[in-house]
Design a protein around this motif. Structure first.
Motif, short mmCIF file in Angstrom:
data_model
loop_
_atom_site.label_atom_id
_atom_site.label_comp_id
_atom_site.label_asym_id
_atom_site.label_seq_id
_atom_site.Cartn_x
_atom_site.Cartn_y
_atom_site.Cartn_z
N GLU A 6 129.91 35.83 -38.78
CA GLU A 6 130.29 34.61 -39.44
C GLU A 6 130.68 33.50 -38.47
O GLU A 6 130.90 32.37 -38.88
CB GLU A 6 131.41 34.86 -40.44
CG GLU A 6 132.63 35.50 -39.81
CD GLU A 6 133.56 36.08 -40.84
OE1 GLU A 6 133.47 35.70 -42.01
OE2 GLU A 6 134.37 36.93 -40.48
N PRO A 12 125.22 22.91 -39.45
CA PRO A 12 126.00 22.72 -40.67
C PRO A 12 125.18 22.00 -41.73
O PRO A 12 124.43 21.07 -41.44
CB PRO A 12 127.19 21.87 -40.22
CG PRO A 12 126.82 21.32 -38.89
CD PRO A 12 125.72 22.15 -38.33
N LEU A 15 127.27 20.92 -47.47
CA LEU A 15 128.49 21.52 -48.00
C LEU A 15 129.50 21.80 -46.89
O LEU A 15 130.71 21.67 -47.09
CB LEU A 15 128.13 22.82 -48.73
CG LEU A 15 129.06 23.28 -49.84
CD1 LEU A 15 129.32 22.17 -50.85
CD2 LEU A 15 128.50 24.49 -50.55
N ASP A 16 129.00 22.13 -45.70
CA ASP A 16 129.89 22.33 -44.55
C ASP A 16 130.58 21.02 -44.16
O ASP A 16 131.75 21.01 -43.79
CB ASP A 16 129.10 22.87 -43.36
CG ASP A 16 128.53 24.25 -43.61
OD1 ASP A 16 129.32 25.15 -43.96
OD2 ASP A 16 127.31 24.41 -43.46
N ALA A 19 133.22 20.41 -46.66
CA ALA A 19 134.33 21.34 -46.41
C ALA A 19 135.21 20.83 -45.27
O ALA A 19 136.44 20.86 -45.36
CB ALA A 19 133.79 22.73 -46.08
N VAL A 110 134.44 23.60 -53.35
CA VAL A 110 133.57 23.61 -52.16
C VAL A 110 133.73 24.92 -51.39
O VAL A 110 132.74 25.57 -51.03
CB VAL A 110 133.87 22.40 -51.25
CG1 VAL A 110 133.24 22.57 -49.87
CG2 VAL A 110 133.40 21.12 -51.90
N PHE A 111 134.97 25.32 -51.14
CA PHE A 111 135.18 26.55 -50.37
C PHE A 111 134.78 27.78 -51.18
O PHE A 111 134.35 28.78 -50.61
CB PHE A 111 136.61 26.63 -49.85
CG PHE A 111 136.79 25.79 -48.63
CD1 PHE A 111 136.62 26.35 -47.37
CD2 PHE A 111 137.10 24.45 -48.72
CE1 PHE A 111 136.76 25.58 -46.23
CE2 PHE A 111 137.24 23.67 -47.59
CZ PHE A 111 137.07 24.23 -46.34
N LEU A 114 131.03 27.92 -50.71
CA LEU A 114 130.71 28.37 -49.35
C LEU A 114 130.95 29.87 -49.19
O LEU A 114 130.18 30.56 -48.54
CB LEU A 114 131.54 27.61 -48.31
CG LEU A 114 131.04 26.23 -47.95
CD1 LEU A 114 132.05 25.54 -47.04
CD2 LEU A 114 129.68 26.29 -47.29
N SER A 115 132.02 30.38 -49.77
CA SER A 115 132.35 31.79 -49.61
C SER A 115 131.35 32.69 -50.33
O SER A 115 131.11 33.82 -49.91
CB SER A 115 133.77 32.10 -50.08
OG SER A 115 133.83 32.05 -51.49
N GLY A 117 128.21 32.21 -50.38
CA GLY A 117 127.05 32.31 -49.52
C GLY A 117 127.32 33.06 -48.23
O GLY A 117 126.40 33.49 -47.56
N ARG A 118 128.60 33.20 -47.86
CA ARG A 118 128.96 33.85 -46.58
C ARG A 118 130.13 34.80 -46.78
O ARG A 118 131.24 34.47 -46.44
CB ARG A 118 129.42 32.81 -45.56
CG ARG A 118 128.50 31.71 -45.35
CD ARG A 118 129.17 30.78 -44.37
NE ARG A 118 128.42 29.55 -44.33
CZ ARG A 118 128.95 28.38 -44.13
NH1 ARG A 118 130.22 28.26 -43.95
NH2 ARG A 118 128.20 27.31 -44.11
#
Length: 119
Positions: A6, A12, A15-16, A19, A110-111, A114-115, A117-118
C-alpha cells in the motif's frame, strides 16, 4: 526491505487529490475552530496550535502512506473517521456547524471510497 504494497508509488488519481485536500482542510478547520472556541487570547493561541498539531501527529503515525506504523484497513478507516467526526464536533462547538458537517460528510465519503479500493 521490500516496501509495503500500500506504500508503493503510484500516480494519484482525482480521488487521491480530494483526499489530500480533505487532510489539509481538517488541519485548517481545527485551527480556525480552535481560535473560535475560547475568549481569552492565550487559550485561543494554544487551541489554534494544539488541535491541528495533535491531528497531524495522529495522522503521521498511523495513516500516512510512508509511516512504518501505518494501520491496515479497517482500523485505519476507523481512526480516520474518528478524526473527521471529531473535527466536525469541534467545528460545531465553535459555531461552524455547516463547515464541520460538510467536511465530515465529504471526508468520510472520500476515504471510505478509497479504502474500498485499497484494503
Amino acid at each position: 526491505m521490500t516496501p509495503r504494497p500500500e506504500s508503493r508509488t503510484t500516480t494519484p488519481g482525482p480521488l487521491d487529490v480530494v483526499a489530500f485536500a480533505c487532510e489539509m482542510a481538517m488541519l485548517v478547520l481545527l485551527a480556525i475552530a480552535g481560535w473560535r472556541l475560547f475568549d481569552a487570547t492565550p487559550a485561543k493561541v494554544i487551541a489554534l496550535i494544539v488541535l491541528p498539531v495533535a491531528a497531524g501527529v495522529v495522522w503521521g503515525i498511523w495513516m500516512a502512506p510512508t509511516s512504518t506504523r501505518r494501520l491496515a484497513n479497517p482500523a485505519r478507516l476507523l481512526v480516520q473517521t474518528v478524526l473527521f467526526a471529531t473535527t466536525a464536533v469541534i467545528c460545531v462547538a465553535a459555531g461552524m456547524p455547516w463547515w464541520g458537517i460538510g467536511f465530515a460528510v465529504v471526508a468520510i465519503g472520500v476515504f471510505g471510497m478509497l479504502s474500498r479500493g485499497r484494503s
